[in-house]
Design a protein around this motif. Structure first.
Motif, short mmCIF file in Angstrom:
data_model
loop_
_atom_site.label_atom_id
_atom_site.label_comp_id
_atom_site.label_asym_id
_atom_site.label_seq_id
_atom_site.Cartn_x
_atom_site.Cartn_y
_atom_site.Cartn_z
N ALA A 133 -4.60 -6.57 0.92
CA ALA A 133 -4.26 -7.60 1.90
C ALA A 133 -5.44 -8.53 2.15
O ALA A 133 -5.25 -9.68 2.54
CB ALA A 133 -3.82 -6.97 3.21
N ARG A 134 -6.66 -8.03 1.92
CA ARG A 134 -7.86 -8.80 2.24
C ARG A 134 -8.90 -8.58 1.15
O ARG A 134 -8.88 -7.59 0.44
CB ARG A 134 -8.42 -8.38 3.61
CG ARG A 134 -8.66 -6.89 3.75
CD ARG A 134 -8.88 -6.48 5.20
NE ARG A 134 -9.21 -5.05 5.34
CZ ARG A 134 -8.32 -4.09 5.44
NH1 ARG A 134 -7.03 -4.38 5.42
NH2 ARG A 134 -8.70 -2.83 5.57
N PRO A 163 -5.35 1.85 1.18
CA PRO A 163 -4.51 2.63 2.10
C PRO A 163 -3.38 1.79 2.68
O PRO A 163 -3.28 0.57 2.44
CB PRO A 163 -5.50 3.09 3.17
CG PRO A 163 -6.62 2.12 3.12
CD PRO A 163 -6.72 1.65 1.69
N LEU A 164 -2.55 2.44 3.48
CA LEU A 164 -1.31 1.82 3.93
C LEU A 164 -1.50 0.68 4.93
O LEU A 164 -0.55 -0.06 5.19
CB LEU A 164 -0.39 2.88 4.54
CG LEU A 164 0.18 3.90 3.53
CD1 LEU A 164 1.03 4.93 4.26
CD2 LEU A 164 0.99 3.21 2.45
N ASP A 165 -2.70 0.50 5.47
CA ASP A 165 -2.89 -0.65 6.34
C ASP A 165 -2.80 -1.96 5.57
O ASP A 165 -2.48 -3.00 6.15
CB ASP A 165 -4.21 -0.57 7.11
CG ASP A 165 -5.43 -0.58 6.22
OD1 ASP A 165 -5.44 0.19 5.25
OD2 ASP A 165 -6.37 -1.34 6.50
N HIS A 166 -3.02 -1.93 4.25
CA HIS A 166 -2.91 -3.15 3.45
C HIS A 166 -1.47 -3.64 3.35
O HIS A 166 -1.19 -4.81 3.69
CB HIS A 166 -3.53 -2.93 2.07
CG HIS A 166 -5.02 -2.92 2.09
ND1 HIS A 166 -5.79 -4.02 1.78
CD2 HIS A 166 -5.90 -1.94 2.41
CE1 HIS A 166 -7.07 -3.73 1.90
NE2 HIS A 166 -7.16 -2.46 2.28
N PRO A 167 -0.50 -2.83 2.88
CA PRO A 167 0.87 -3.35 2.83
C PRO A 167 1.42 -3.67 4.21
O PRO A 167 2.20 -4.62 4.36
CB PRO A 167 1.66 -2.21 2.17
CG PRO A 167 0.84 -0.99 2.39
CD PRO A 167 -0.59 -1.47 2.32
N VAL A 193 5.57 -3.65 -2.07
CA VAL A 193 5.76 -2.26 -2.48
C VAL A 193 4.40 -1.58 -2.52
O VAL A 193 3.43 -2.14 -3.08
CB VAL A 193 6.44 -2.17 -3.87
CG1 VAL A 193 6.67 -0.71 -4.25
CG2 VAL A 193 7.75 -2.95 -3.89
N HIS A 194 4.31 -0.37 -1.97
CA HIS A 194 3.03 0.34 -1.95
C HIS A 194 3.28 1.83 -1.90
O HIS A 194 4.22 2.31 -1.25
CB HIS A 194 2.22 -0.08 -0.72
CG HIS A 194 0.74 -0.05 -0.91
ND1 HIS A 194 0.01 -1.14 -1.34
CD2 HIS A 194 -0.16 0.96 -0.75
CE1 HIS A 194 -1.26 -0.83 -1.42
NE2 HIS A 194 -1.39 0.45 -1.07
N ALA A 230 3.04 -7.22 5.36
CA ALA A 230 4.37 -7.33 5.96
C ALA A 230 4.30 -7.97 7.35
O ALA A 230 5.14 -8.81 7.70
CB ALA A 230 5.04 -5.95 6.05
N ASP A 231 3.29 -7.60 8.13
CA ASP A 231 3.14 -8.19 9.46
C ASP A 231 2.86 -9.69 9.36
O ASP A 231 3.36 -10.49 10.17
CB ASP A 231 2.00 -7.51 10.22
CG ASP A 231 2.36 -6.10 10.66
OD1 ASP A 231 3.56 -5.76 10.63
OD2 ASP A 231 1.44 -5.35 11.02
#
Length: 280
Positions: free
Chosen positions: A159-160, A229-233, A220-221, A237-238
């Motif tokens: 995400a970043r 980790p799941l904070d990226h997807p 998709v992750h 989405a946010d």
């Protein structure tokens, strides 16, 4: 130096390309708008919708001929035609990898080639680095009729930028930023990596996501991804403000090597069925 200075890219000129029959398997070279030559491959649709083409963007150190890329292309070709290519600096393509920056030009060249070949609808799917690139491409090319995507699926993407929170990503940063790492990239992975920093820093995936709507977006992750980790997807989405569909896959690892045929089939179905949400 901020990502806010990045503007839309211009699309590549493919006016001299011939269409040819849509049932031929082709190996060809594409040229991006900044002059980089890309190796590419076209698989016709085996049984699904011949009007649609899927442009598949591989992960960092991948290439058009890597087994996981070929497996993904075969699975998706049961639903639509598929264009695969090697990003700049990867495989038999020219140039050097900018690790997600200028690679948007590579996706644009593949999308525009698919449209010039006669496909009325062209969609994109990317894995890891390719997942970040298809997000940025969807945002930056939304107004380019010939090079825009009709739907986008991003798999295992960050995400970043500059994330170093996992051991695999610390190794990736060593590969990219150190001269010894770039030698390993060249001779160990067949990936030629640019030796200069980004200037300007490109739009991050999370910054790109709000610009994608109304183009349909799938994130998709895997919940066992060792890189991100799941904070990226969830951040992606946010950022979409409710306009993205999020699939968190139990037991899945990272990118094209971890995506099974059943999930590829689901992604292919989503890409074929996704249409823009129109405002009432």
């Amino acid at each position: 130096m901020t990502s806010g200075t990045e503007g839309p890219f211009h699309s590549v000129d493919v006016s001299s390309l011939t269409r040819g029959p849509l049932d031929e398997t082709l190996r060809m070279f594409l040229r991006t708008s900044d002059g980089v030559r890309l190796e590419a491959r076209y698989e016709p649709c085996a049984a699904g919708r011949a009007d649609t083409a899927v442009v598949l963007a591989h992960g960092f150190t991948g290439s058009v001929d890597r087994p996981a890329v070929r497996r993904a292309a075969r699975a998706l070709s049961r639903r639509a035609a598929v264009v695969t290519f090697s990003f700049r600096g990867h495989g038999g393509s020219g140039g050097r990898s900018t690790v997600g920056d200028r690679e948007v030009l590579d996706v644009a060249a593949a999308v525009e080639w698919a449209r010039a070949r006669g496909h009325a609808r062209v969609v994109t799917v990317g894995f890891s680095m390719g997942g970040s690139v298809v997000l940025r491409h969807a945002a930056l090319y939304a107004a380019h009729a010939g090079a825009r995507t009709d739907a986008v699926a991003s798999v295992s993407a960050p995400a970043r930028w500059y994330y170093r929170g996992t051991a695999p990503m610390r190794r990736v940063h060593w590969l990219i930023t150190r001269p010894s790492g770039r030698l390993v990239g060249r001779y160990g992975f067949g990936t030629r990596i640019h030796d200069r920093d980004w200037d300007p820093v490109p739009l991050s995936p999370a910054e790109a996501v709000p610009l994608i709507a109304p183009t349909p977006l799938l994130v998709v992750h895997g919940d066992r991804d060792p890189y991100f980790p799941l904070d990226h997807p969830r951040m992606l989405a946010d950022a979409a403000g409710g306009a993205a569909e999020l699939w968190l896959e139990p037991g899945m690892g990272h990118a094209e090597n971890a995506v099974g045929d059943a999930l590829l089939s689901r992604i292919g179905d989503w890409l074929l069925d996704a249409w823009p949400i129109m405002e009432a």
